[in-house]
Design an enzyme around this catalytic site. Structure first.
Site, PDB file in Angstrom:
ATOM      1  N   CYS A  68       1.930   4.023   9.836  1.00 49.23           N
ATOM      2  CA  CYS A  68       2.438   5.251   9.364  1.00 49.23           C
ATOM      3  C   CYS A  68       3.347   6.008  10.275  1.00 49.23           C
ATOM      4  O   CYS A  68       2.948   6.368  11.438  1.00 49.23           O
ATOM      5  CB  CYS A  68       0.943   5.899   8.928  1.00 49.23           C
ATOM      6  SG  CYS A  68       1.215   7.368   8.148  1.00 49.23           S
TER       7      CYS A  68
ATOM      8  N   PRO B 194       0.850  -1.179   0.019  1.00 46.52           N
ATOM      9  CA  PRO B 194      -0.154   0.093  -0.070  1.00 46.52           C
ATOM     10  C   PRO B 194       1.135   1.158  -0.094  1.00 46.52           C
ATOM     11  O   PRO B 194       1.732   1.323   0.779  1.00 46.52           O
ATOM     12  CB  PRO B 194      -0.687  -0.194   1.313  1.00 46.52           C
ATOM     13  CG  PRO B 194      -0.035  -0.775   2.140  1.00 46.52           C
ATOM     14  CD  PRO B 194       0.740  -1.950   1.400  1.00 46.52           C
ATOM     15  N   MET B 195       0.701   2.240  -0.909  1.00 42.10           N
ATOM     16  CA  MET B 195       1.267   3.454  -0.871  1.00 42.10           C
ATOM     17  C   MET B 195       0.367   4.630  -1.092  1.00 42.10           C
ATOM     18  O   MET B 195      -0.071   4.859  -2.208  1.00 42.10           O
ATOM     19  CB  MET B 195       2.573   3.290  -2.094  1.00 42.10           C
ATOM     20  CG  MET B 195       3.628   2.410  -1.555  1.00 42.10           C
ATOM     21  SD  MET B 195       4.986   2.305  -2.644  1.00 42.10           S
ATOM     22  CE  MET B 195       4.369   1.493  -4.131  1.00 42.10           C
TER      23      MET B 195
ATOM     24  N   GLN C  82      -6.905  -0.723   3.162  1.00 42.21           N
ATOM     25  CA  GLN C  82      -6.322  -0.457   4.398  1.00 42.21           C
ATOM     26  C   GLN C  82      -7.000   0.674   5.175  1.00 42.21           C
ATOM     27  O   GLN C  82      -7.278   1.694   4.215  1.00 42.21           O
ATOM     28  CB  GLN C  82      -4.725  -0.155   4.346  1.00 42.21           C
ATOM     29  CG  GLN C  82      -4.002  -0.169   5.626  1.00 42.21           C
ATOM     30  CD  GLN C  82      -2.626   0.380   5.591  1.00 42.21           C
ATOM     31  OE1 GLN C  82      -2.209   1.815   5.017  1.00 42.21           O
ATOM     32  NE2 GLN C  82      -1.657  -0.429   5.514  1.00 42.21           N
TER      33      GLN C  82
ATOM     34  N   LYS D 134      -0.617  -4.057   9.408  1.00 37.60           N
ATOM     35  CA  LYS D 134       0.618  -3.910   8.888  1.00 37.60           C
ATOM     36  C   LYS D 134       1.466  -3.091  10.020  1.00 37.60           C
ATOM     37  O   LYS D 134       0.708  -1.961  10.314  1.00 37.60           O
ATOM     38  CB  LYS D 134       0.504  -3.102   7.365  1.00 37.60           C
ATOM     39  CG  LYS D 134       1.982  -2.910   6.957  1.00 37.60           C
ATOM     40  CD  LYS D 134       1.747  -2.408   5.359  1.00 37.60           C
ATOM     41  CE  LYS D 134       3.159  -2.066   4.794  1.00 37.60           C
ATOM     42  NZ  LYS D 134       3.732  -0.789   5.018  1.00 37.60           N
TER      43      LYS D 134
ATOM     44  N   ARG E 268       8.501   0.488  -3.190  1.00 37.31           N
ATOM     45  CA  ARG E 268       9.045   1.616  -4.090  1.00 37.31           C
ATOM     46  C   ARG E 268       9.792   0.773  -5.318  1.00 37.31           C
ATOM     47  O   ARG E 268       9.831   1.411  -6.321  1.00 37.31           O
ATOM     48  CB  ARG E 268      10.045   2.060  -3.184  1.00 37.31           C
ATOM     49  CG  ARG E 268       9.469   3.148  -2.127  1.00 37.31           C
ATOM     50  CD  ARG E 268      10.576   3.798  -1.333  1.00 37.31           C
ATOM     51  NE  ARG E 268      10.968   2.559  -0.586  1.00 37.31           N
ATOM     52  CZ  ARG E 268      12.069   2.594   0.510  1.00 37.31           C
ATOM     53  NH1 ARG E 268      12.683   3.448   0.600  1.00 37.31           N
ATOM     54  NH2 ARG E 268      12.445   1.528   0.991  1.00 37.31           N
TER      55      ARG E 268
ATOM     56  N   ASP F  21      12.688  -3.101   1.206  1.00 41.64           N
ATOM     57  CA  ASP F  21      14.052  -3.174   0.670  1.00 41.64           C
ATOM     58  C   ASP F  21      13.893  -4.193  -0.148  1.00 41.64           C
ATOM     59  O   ASP F  21      14.976  -4.833  -0.466  1.00 41.64           O
ATOM     60  CB  ASP F  21      15.108  -3.171   1.561  1.00 41.64           C
ATOM     61  CG  ASP F  21      15.214  -1.905   2.433  1.00 41.64           C
ATOM     62  OD1 ASP F  21      14.610  -0.918   2.023  1.00 41.64           O
ATOM     63  OD2 ASP F  21      16.064  -1.934   3.552  1.00 41.64           O
TER      64      ASP F  21
END
Ligand SMILES: Cc1cc2nc3c(=O)[nH]c(=O)nc-3n(C[C@H](O)[C@H](O)[C@H](O)COP(=O)(O)O)c2cc1C
Length: 363
Positions: A119, A35-36, A89, A158, A244, A221
């Site tokens: 967050c 989720p972004m 979410q 999360k 990312r 990562d």
């Protein structure tokens, strides 16, 4: 219950392309699209599914916005046919409204409701939501219990490792959240204080796996197949999450799942970007989409794929039609590829909504 199979040999053999499940929800691959906020629009999630993500997730949606029936917030709850399985979410700091929000998420057609306890952004943490809840495990458990009571679909959480550098709060709170009703935990093992600096410490992911008997998703990562395999093998996680690394680069997802290491051609990049532009405009409307899309131009065209000035040129253009036109000049052979991609897409609804895109979120 302790998962004693944590150091089982069979772990190293997990095939990234193999299915697993979260309760009754079958997830076809071991790759989850992160989720972004400001990124995970429907077009991004649908693309992620096409490129091999077994599960996709909406960006975080404000429980208060849902509670107040904020029209724009409700726009986040729109689910397309071809994105299942999908988690939506939610974030908030009070059990009852979170339960109500979860009911709306279920009614919207999500397969899983995900709770954001990660967050790190002040705007969210100062309201007592997001990563703050890692330090108030009683309240965090009451939120998870309220959500689990409210819906029949699985509940996932999360988390970050904790608020401050070196924190191991996730290991205390994680098992309690499972007891409260979480069917899956995702861990991004950075502290909230770290934001996105340093590295994700997946030794904590391995510890968490050993403490719970639900699947754990490892986030942080993961940008290559080799890294994904190492993290799965050394942590015992059921799946990896990619964030990312997938921005402007859906090919990374395919590479991670299938080991298909081929770099896309310029034509493939241009065709995929044009499709993404068109789908996003359909979803958000031209005005909102044209601003939202600007960051994607650099993400898609970078990595030496196109000369740098092209990105500068695209961000100056006024309409997305002009962007598409310019891309087709730069890569004329993208046109037939684009036609093929469009023909293969299932036809969704044609409604154009003015959906909101928050400036920045996180987890
Ligand atoms: C721009 C951006 C927005 C994000 N928004 C959210 C979000 O809304 N909810 C959430 O749980 N995590 C969010 N995250 C965190 C990611 O889901 C992920 O855990 C983190 O980026 C680490 O994974 P990565 O190294 O693969 O990017 C966000 C990350 C970024 C970079």
């Amino acid at each position: 219950m302790v998962n004693t199979s944590n150091y089982d040999e069979t772990r190293v053999q997990i095939d990234l392309g193999s299915p697993w499940s979260i309760g009754p929800v079958e997830v076809p691959t071991r790759l989850v699209l992160a989720p972004m906020a400001g990124v995970s629009v429907q077009a991004f999630r649908r693309q992620g599914r096409r490129f091999g993500a077994g599960l996709v997730c909406s960006e975080m949606v404000s429980c208060a916005g849902i509670e107040h029936r904020d029209e724009k917030t409700l726009g986040y709850l729109r689910v397309a046919e071809d994105e299942h399985p999908l988690a939506i979410q939610v974030f908030g700091s009070e059990p009852r409204p979170m339960g109500e929000a979860a009911r709306m998420v279920e009614a919207a057609g999500a397969d899983i409701v995900d709770i954001n306890f990660g967050c790190p952004v002040k705007k969210v943490t100062k309201t007592g939501a997001g990563a703050t809840l890692l330090e108030d495990s009683d309240l965090a458990c009451r939120i998870v219990a309220a959500v689990a009571d409210a819906v029949a679909i699985p509940v996932s959480v999360k988390m970050r490792r904790g608020l401050r550098d070196g924190s191991r709060a996730c290991l205390d709170v994680g098992p309690r959240l499972v007891d409260a009703g979480a069917g899956t935990l995702t861990l991004h093992p950075r502290s909230a204080q770290q934001m996105y600096t340093g590295t994700a410490d997946h030794s904590l992911t391995a510890e968490l796996v050993s403490l719970v008997d639900v699947p754990v998703i490892a986030s942080g990562d993961i940008t290559s197949r080799a890294r994904a395999q190492t993290v799965l093998a050394t942590t015992g996680a059921a799946a990896v999450m990619v964030g990312r690394g997938a921005q402007g680069n859906p090919w990374a997802l395919r590479d991670i799942v299938d080991g298909d290491a081929g770099e896309p051609t310029r034509e493939e990049v241009a065709a995929e970007l044009i499709l993404f532009i068109r789908e996003t405009v359909r979803e958000l409307g031209e005005r909102r989409a044209s601003g939202f899309l600007k960051k994607f131009y650099g993400w898609y065209l970078g990595r030496g794929r196109f000369p740098r000035p092209l990105k500068q040129e695209l961000v100056q253009l006024r309409s997305t039609d002009e962007v598409v036109e310019r891309l087709l000049i730069a890569a004329p052979d993208a046109a037939p590829l684009l036609e093929q991609l469009e023909a293969e897409l299932p036809s969704g609804d044609e409604v154009t909504l003015e959906l909101p895109i928050s400036l920045y979120g996180g987890g």
